[in-house]
Design a protein around this motif. Structure first.
Motif, PDB file in Angstrom:
ATOM      1  N   HIS A  57     -99.245 -33.365  25.801  1.00  0.00           N
ATOM      2  CA  HIS A  57     -99.965 -34.200  27.158  1.00  0.00           C
ATOM      3  C   HIS A  57     -99.627 -33.053  28.410  1.00  0.00           C
ATOM      4  O   HIS A  57    -100.360 -33.001  29.263  1.00  0.00           O
ATOM      5  CB  HIS A  57     -99.353 -35.383  27.137  1.00  0.00           C
ATOM      6  CG  HIS A  57    -100.015 -36.273  26.331  1.00  0.00           C
ATOM      7  ND1 HIS A  57    -101.164 -36.712  26.429  1.00  0.00           N
ATOM      8  CD2 HIS A  57     -99.500 -37.058  25.145  1.00  0.00           C
ATOM      9  CE1 HIS A  57    -101.516 -37.502  25.438  1.00  0.00           C
ATOM     10  NE2 HIS A  57    -100.476 -37.805  24.641  1.00  0.00           N
ATOM     11  N   ALA A  58     -98.378 -32.642  28.353  1.00  0.00           N
ATOM     12  CA  ALA A  58     -98.149 -31.729  29.460  1.00  0.00           C
ATOM     13  C   ALA A  58     -98.972 -30.509  29.652  1.00  0.00           C
ATOM     14  O   ALA A  58     -99.314 -30.264  30.771  1.00  0.00           O
ATOM     15  CB  ALA A  58     -96.824 -31.291  29.427  1.00  0.00           C
ATOM     16  N   GLN A  59     -99.355 -30.015  28.652  1.00  0.00           N
ATOM     17  CA  GLN A  59    -100.270 -28.928  28.401  1.00  0.00           C
ATOM     18  C   GLN A  59    -101.813 -29.268  28.848  1.00  0.00           C
ATOM     19  O   GLN A  59    -102.307 -28.551  29.591  1.00  0.00           O
ATOM     20  CB  GLN A  59    -100.289 -28.057  27.156  1.00  0.00           C
ATOM     21  CG  GLN A  59    -101.090 -26.825  26.825  1.00  0.00           C
ATOM     22  CD  GLN A  59    -100.415 -25.939  27.799  1.00  0.00           C
ATOM     23  OE1 GLN A  59     -99.389 -25.642  27.796  1.00  0.00           O
ATOM     24  NE2 GLN A  59    -101.129 -25.074  28.703  1.00  0.00           N
ATOM     25  N   GLU A  60    -102.216 -30.482  28.509  1.00  0.00           N
ATOM     26  CA  GLU A  60    -103.599 -31.016  29.039  1.00  0.00           C
ATOM     27  C   GLU A  60    -103.333 -31.162  30.642  1.00  0.00           C
ATOM     28  O   GLU A  60    -104.516 -30.710  31.097  1.00  0.00           O
ATOM     29  CB  GLU A  60    -103.695 -32.335  28.336  1.00  0.00           C
ATOM     30  CG  GLU A  60    -104.091 -32.355  27.108  1.00  0.00           C
ATOM     31  CD  GLU A  60    -104.396 -33.774  26.506  1.00  0.00           C
ATOM     32  OE1 GLU A  60    -104.778 -34.877  27.253  1.00  0.00           O
ATOM     33  OE2 GLU A  60    -104.310 -33.897  25.234  1.00  0.00           O
ATOM     34  N   LEU A  61    -102.456 -31.674  31.109  1.00  0.00           N
ATOM     35  CA  LEU A  61    -102.182 -31.829  32.523  1.00  0.00           C
ATOM     36  C   LEU A  61    -102.252 -30.137  33.412  1.00  0.00           C
ATOM     37  O   LEU A  61    -102.914 -30.018  34.300  1.00  0.00           O
ATOM     38  CB  LEU A  61    -100.894 -32.330  32.974  1.00  0.00           C
ATOM     39  CG  LEU A  61    -100.746 -33.783  32.510  1.00  0.00           C
ATOM     40  CD1 LEU A  61     -99.196 -34.354  32.796  1.00  0.00           C
ATOM     41  CD2 LEU A  61    -101.894 -34.729  33.528  1.00  0.00           C
ATOM     42  N   ALA A  62    -101.726 -29.309  32.635  1.00  0.00           N
ATOM     43  CA  ALA A  62    -101.734 -27.832  33.078  1.00  0.00           C
ATOM     44  C   ALA A  62    -103.097 -27.289  32.948  1.00  0.00           C
ATOM     45  O   ALA A  62    -103.427 -26.637  34.049  1.00  0.00           O
ATOM     46  CB  ALA A  62    -100.619 -27.175  32.497  1.00  0.00           C
ATOM     47  N   ASP A  63    -103.919 -27.476  32.060  1.00  0.00           N
ATOM     48  CA  ASP A  63    -105.161 -26.963  31.916  1.00  0.00           C
ATOM     49  C   ASP A  63    -106.200 -27.644  32.586  1.00  0.00           C
ATOM     50  O   ASP A  63    -107.086 -27.031  32.910  1.00  0.00           O
ATOM     51  CB  ASP A  63    -105.416 -27.028  30.501  1.00  0.00           C
ATOM     52  CG  ASP A  63    -104.471 -26.130  29.644  1.00  0.00           C
ATOM     53  OD1 ASP A  63    -103.780 -25.253  30.314  1.00  0.00           O
ATOM     54  OD2 ASP A  63    -104.440 -26.206  28.404  1.00  0.00           O
ATOM     55  N   ALA A  64    -105.989 -28.973  33.204  1.00  0.00           N
ATOM     56  CA  ALA A  64    -107.038 -29.823  33.595  1.00  0.00           C
ATOM     57  C   ALA A  64    -107.449 -28.813  35.109  1.00  0.00           C
ATOM     58  O   ALA A  64    -106.678 -28.345  35.661  1.00  0.00           O
ATOM     59  CB  ALA A  64    -106.587 -31.039  34.107  1.00  0.00           C
ATOM     60  N   GLU A  65    -108.889 -28.913  35.376  1.00  0.00           N
ATOM     61  CA  GLU A  65    -109.425 -28.099  36.402  1.00  0.00           C
ATOM     62  C   GLU A  65    -109.941 -28.826  37.503  1.00  0.00           C
ATOM     63  O   GLU A  65    -109.686 -28.556  38.569  1.00  0.00           O
ATOM     64  CB  GLU A  65    -110.153 -26.812  35.976  1.00  0.00           C
ATOM     65  CG  GLU A  65    -109.551 -25.938  35.286  1.00  0.00           C
ATOM     66  CD  GLU A  65    -110.313 -24.734  34.820  1.00  0.00           C
ATOM     67  OE1 GLU A  65    -111.618 -24.584  35.417  1.00  0.00           O
ATOM     68  OE2 GLU A  65    -109.867 -23.745  34.132  1.00  0.00           O
ATOM     69  N   THR A  66    -110.498 -30.046  37.008  1.00  0.00           N
ATOM     70  CA  THR A  66    -111.156 -31.128  38.155  1.00  0.00           C
ATOM     71  C   THR A  66    -110.299 -32.299  37.979  1.00  0.00           C
ATOM     72  O   THR A  66    -109.459 -32.393  37.272  1.00  0.00           O
ATOM     73  CB  THR A  66    -112.460 -31.164  37.614  1.00  0.00           C
ATOM     74  OG1 THR A  66    -112.211 -32.007  36.366  1.00  0.00           O
ATOM     75  CG2 THR A  66    -113.239 -30.000  37.313  1.00  0.00           C
ATOM     76  N   ALA A  67    -110.761 -33.080  39.093  1.00  0.00           N
ATOM     77  CA  ALA A  67    -110.016 -34.188  39.531  1.00  0.00           C
ATOM     78  C   ALA A  67    -110.307 -35.123  38.223  1.00  0.00           C
ATOM     79  O   ALA A  67    -109.290 -35.962  37.756  1.00  0.00           O
ATOM     80  CB  ALA A  67    -110.540 -34.830  40.599  1.00  0.00           C
TER      81      ALA A  67
END
Length: 152
Positions: free
Chosen positions: A33-43
């Motif tokens: 989940h932390a990696q998903e947060l870091a990879d997210a580019e849009t709101a």
């Protein structure tokens, strides 16, 4: 995992071995989940990643990535509102230069510092990297010295 971690608690309450399995699952889930947060580019991507992590309980077990994710989401939403307001006023969009963005947090730097690799980072973000021994540059992977220099 596909199953919220909160639902697995009763299954693993009985033994020490099960507790180790439980901790391994939690750790893996928090990392994902932390990696998903870091990879997210849009709101929208960030909002979705925050919701998934919250549903799995990872926000309670590793709150720091979620705090940073919420801050990033707030900044993205503010930028979107500013952009929409500028468009309604007939002003062209003003983009933030990439040089003003921290390569770790992807946010606008408020306290920029130069590390020994020659790159500029937000002080708080690179300080977290320097706490890990041996510290490596997030961009070049070369060894980092513990000294930071203001970049104003």
């Amino acid at each position: 995992l596909g199953v919220p971690l909160r639902d697995l608690v009763p299954v693993f309450e009985s033994s020490a071995r099960a507790a180790r399995v439980w901790l391994k699952l939690i750790s893996r889930s928090c990392t994902v989940h932390a990696q998903e947060l870091a990879d997210a580019e849009t709101a929208d991507e960030l909002r979705s990643a925050l919701d998934r992590g919250r549903g799995a309980g990872a926000d309670l077990l590793a709150p720091e990535p979620y705090r940073r994710g919420r801050e990033r989401l707030e900044a993205l939403e503010k930028a979107e509102k500013r952009r929409e307001r500028c468009e309604t006023l007939g002003l062209r969009a003003v983009l933030t230069p990439d040089e003003f963005l921290c390569p770790i947090s992807k946010g606008v730097m408020r306290d920029p510092v130069v590390a020994s690799d020659g790159h500029t980072y937000e002080r708080v973000e690179i300080s977290r990297v320097l706490q890990i021994y041996p510290s490596r540059s997030p961009l070049t992977r070369e060894r980092l010295e513990p000294h930071l220099y203001p970049n104003r």
